[in-house]
Write an enzyme that holds these catalytic residues in place. Structure first.
Site, short mmCIF file in Angstrom:
data_model
loop_
_atom_site.label_atom_id
_atom_site.label_comp_id
_atom_site.label_asym_id
_atom_site.label_seq_id
_atom_site.Cartn_x
_atom_site.Cartn_y
_atom_site.Cartn_z
N ASP A 296 43.27 37.49 26.90
CA ASP A 296 42.25 38.53 27.16
C ASP A 296 42.77 39.88 26.67
O ASP A 296 42.04 40.66 26.07
CB ASP A 296 41.92 38.63 28.66
CG ASP A 296 40.72 37.77 29.07
OD1 ASP A 296 40.52 36.70 28.45
OD2 ASP A 296 39.99 38.17 30.00
N ASP B 87 56.12 40.53 31.21
CA ASP B 87 55.75 41.93 31.42
C ASP B 87 55.99 42.76 30.15
O ASP B 87 55.15 43.57 29.76
CB ASP B 87 56.50 42.52 32.64
CG ASP B 87 57.99 42.20 32.67
OD1 ASP B 87 58.44 41.37 31.87
OD2 ASP B 87 58.70 42.79 33.51
N ASP C 279 46.40 32.70 29.71
CA ASP C 279 45.07 33.18 30.10
C ASP C 279 45.03 34.70 30.06
O ASP C 279 44.13 35.31 29.45
CB ASP C 279 44.73 32.68 31.51
CG ASP C 279 43.38 33.17 32.00
OD1 ASP C 279 42.42 33.11 31.21
OD2 ASP C 279 43.30 33.63 33.16
N LYS D 7 59.06 34.15 32.42
CA LYS D 7 59.54 35.09 33.45
C LYS D 7 60.81 34.48 34.02
O LYS D 7 60.95 34.26 35.22
CB LYS D 7 58.45 35.30 34.51
CG LYS D 7 58.71 36.42 35.50
CD LYS D 7 58.65 37.82 34.90
CE LYS D 7 59.11 38.86 35.90
NZ LYS D 7 59.15 40.23 35.35
N TYR E 26 47.77 26.56 37.71
CA TYR E 26 46.36 26.16 37.80
C TYR E 26 46.21 24.79 38.46
O TYR E 26 45.15 24.48 39.00
CB TYR E 26 45.75 26.08 36.39
CG TYR E 26 45.19 27.38 35.88
CD1 TYR E 26 45.98 28.52 35.78
CD2 TYR E 26 43.86 27.46 35.47
CE1 TYR E 26 45.46 29.70 35.30
CE2 TYR E 26 43.33 28.65 34.99
CZ TYR E 26 44.13 29.76 34.90
OH TYR E 26 43.62 30.93 34.41
C1 IPM Z 1 39.55 30.94 30.26
C2 IPM Z 1 38.90 31.30 31.57
C3 IPM Z 1 39.12 30.17 32.58
C4 IPM Z 1 40.61 30.03 32.78
C5 IPM Z 1 38.41 30.35 33.93
C6 IPM Z 1 36.94 30.58 33.76
C7 IPM Z 1 38.67 29.20 34.85
O1 IPM Z 1 39.37 32.51 32.03
O2 IPM Z 1 39.23 29.87 29.71
O3 IPM Z 1 40.36 31.72 29.76
O4 IPM Z 1 41.22 30.74 33.59
O5 IPM Z 1 41.21 29.16 32.12
MG MG Z 2 40.56 33.54 30.61
#
Ligand code: IPM
Ligand code: MG
Length: 353
Positions: A248, A220, A244, A188, A141
Site C-alpha cells: 500500500d 521500519d 500487505d 524484524k 494472518y
Molecule cells: C490485500 C487486502 C487484504 C489483505 C484484506 C482485504 C484482507 O488488504 O489483499 O492487500 O490484508 O490481504
Molecule cells: Mg492490503
C-alpha cells in the site's frame, strides 16, 4: 488457445473493475483467436447475503474447474462489523489458502505520465521498477488467535516454518534472476523470533543463487527507504503482513493504489489475479473506479496462467498509451483537471489494443 476463467467480482468497485478486465480479455481473445469462457461465482459480502458464507463451496468447486481466477474486491459498509462471525475478508483468506497461493506478486513501477502526480519529487521516481513477493498463506494472518479473560485480552500469533519461508524466497530469487538480480528481504529480526528464522532461511537459500545480490532490511527502515530511494529496489520479499503494509505504501510511487495489479501463485499454472486495492465503498457504483489495477491483473493472468506473454505485454502497452493520451480516472487526474469514468478509460485502453 481455449481457457476457462473464474470471475469473482465480489463487492463495491470490484464489480466495475472486474467487468472492465473481462472486456479487455474478451478483446484479446477476439484479436488473437483465443477462446476464453468466463464463469461467475460469489465471494465476499454478496456471498454472505446470498448463502450465509463469504466463500461458498459452489464457488470453490467452480474455480477448481478453471485455469485462473480473476477476483475483484470484497467488503463494504453493510458488512463493516469487525466483531461479526462472518466477514467478507474471510472469503479472500479462504480462497488464497484453499488453492495454496503462497506467493503474491505485486509489481510497482512509476508511469512517466503520472510522475508529476505523486507527492514525491519526480527525480526520486526515475527508474522505479520493483516486484514485491508477499508471502500469502502463512504468518500472523493464519496463526493462532483469540480472546482471553473477559474479552480484555486478545492475541494473534506470527508463525513461520522454514519450508514456508523457503518456497516464497525461492520465488523471489528466481524472479530476480530474470530482472536486475537483487533481492531485498524484509524482516524484524532484531525483535521477533519468527524473523530471525526468516532471515536465517533466506540467507541459507541464497547459496543456491550466487548471481543474485541479497540484502536484509528491517521493516521500519524499509518504510523509509521506499520513499527515499525507491529506484534502488528490484525484488522485495516480505511476510504476509509486512507485504500487505509495504505494498500500500509503495502504491504511492505508482500514483494511486488503483494502479496496482497482483498475481497469487502456487507453483502450478493455476493462479488468482486481483488488484491490490479494496472495494472502496465510498465510490462504488459511481463509475469513478480506476480499472487499471484489475486490467493489469488480467495481463498477469495471461502471462502466468495462460502462458500468453505477448498478449500480456500488448495489454500493458495499451494501458501505457491510454495514460499517455491523458485518459485518467479521478484518482490519477491532476487537481482541477477533468477526468474520465471507469468505462471511458476502459474503452480507451480497448481501443489502444
Ligand atoms: C490485500 C487486502 C487484504 C489483505 C484484506 C482485504 C484482507 O488488504 O489483499 O492487500 O490484508 O490481504
Ligand atoms: Mg492490503
Amino acid at each position: 488457445m481455449k481457457a476457462k476463467i473464474a470471475v469473482l467480482a465480489g463487492d463495491g468497485i470490484g464489480i466495475e473493475v472486474t467487468a472492465a478486465a473481462v472486456q479487455v480479455l474478451e478483446k484479446v481473445a477476439s484479436k488473437y483467436n483465443h477462446e476464453f469462457s468466463f464463469e461467475e461465482g460469489l465471494i465476499g459480502g454478496i456471498a454472505i447475503d446470498t448463502t450465509g458464507t463469504a466463500l461458498p463451496d459452489e464457488t470453490i468447486a467452480m474455480c477448481e474447474g478453471t485455469q485462473a481466477i480473476l477476483l475483484g474486491a470484497v467488503g463494504g459498509y453493510k458488512w463493516d462489523n469487525p466483531s461479526a462471525k462472518v466477514r467478507p475478508e474471510q472469503g479472500l483468506l479462504k480462497i488464497r489458502k484453499h488453492f495454496d497461493l503462497f506467493a503474491n506478486l505485486r509489481p510497482v513501477k512509476t508511469y512517466p505520465a503520472l510522475a508529476g502526480f505523486t507527492p514525491l519529487r519526480p527525480d526520486l521516481l526515475e527508474g522505479v521498477d520493483m516486484l514485491f513477493i508477499r508471502e500469502l498463506t502463512g504468518g500472523i494472518y493464519f496463526g493462532d488467535r483469540g480472546e482471553q479473560g473477559d474479552g480484555d485480552h486478545a492475541f494473534d500469533t506470527e508463525n513461520y516454518s522454514v519450508a514456508e519461508v523457503q518456497r516464497v524466497a525461492q520465488v523471489a530469487f528466481t524472479a530476480a534472476q530474470g530482472r536486475r538480480k537483487k533481492v531485498t528481504s524484509v524482516d524484524k529480526a532484531n525483535v521477533l523470533a519468527t524473523y530471525r528464522l526468516w532471515r536465517k532461511t533466506v540467507t541459507a537459500l541464497h547459496d543456491d543463487y550466487a548471481d543474485v545480490q541479497l540484502d536484509h532490511i528491517l521493516v521500519d527502515a524499509m518504510t523509509m527507504y521506499l520513499m527515499t530511494r525507491p529506484a534502488s529496489f528490484d525484488v522485495i520479499v516480505a511476510s504476509n503482513m509486512f507485504g500487505d503494509i509495504l505494498t500500500d505504501e509503495a502504491s504511492v510511487l505508482a500514483g494511486s493504489l488503483g494502479m496496482l495489479p497482483s498475481a497469487s501463485i502456487n507453483g502450478s499454472s493455476m493462479g488468482l489475479y486481483e488488484p491490490c486495492h479494496g472495494s472502496a465503498p465510498d465510490i462504488a457504483g459511481q463509475g469513478k473506479a480506476n480499472p487499471i489495477g484489475s486490467i493489469l491483473s488480467a495481463a498477469m493472468l495471461l502471462r502466468y496462467s495462460l502462458n500468453l506473454s505477448y498478449e500480456a505485454e500488448v495489454v500493458e502497452r495499451a494501458v501505457d498509451s491510454a495514460l499517455d493520451a491523458g485518459a485518467r480516472t479521478a484518482d490519477i487526474a491532476p487537481r482541477g483537471a477533468g477526468f474520465v469514468s471507469t468505462t471511458e478509460l476502459t474503452q480507451t485502453i480497448i481501443d489502444a489494443l
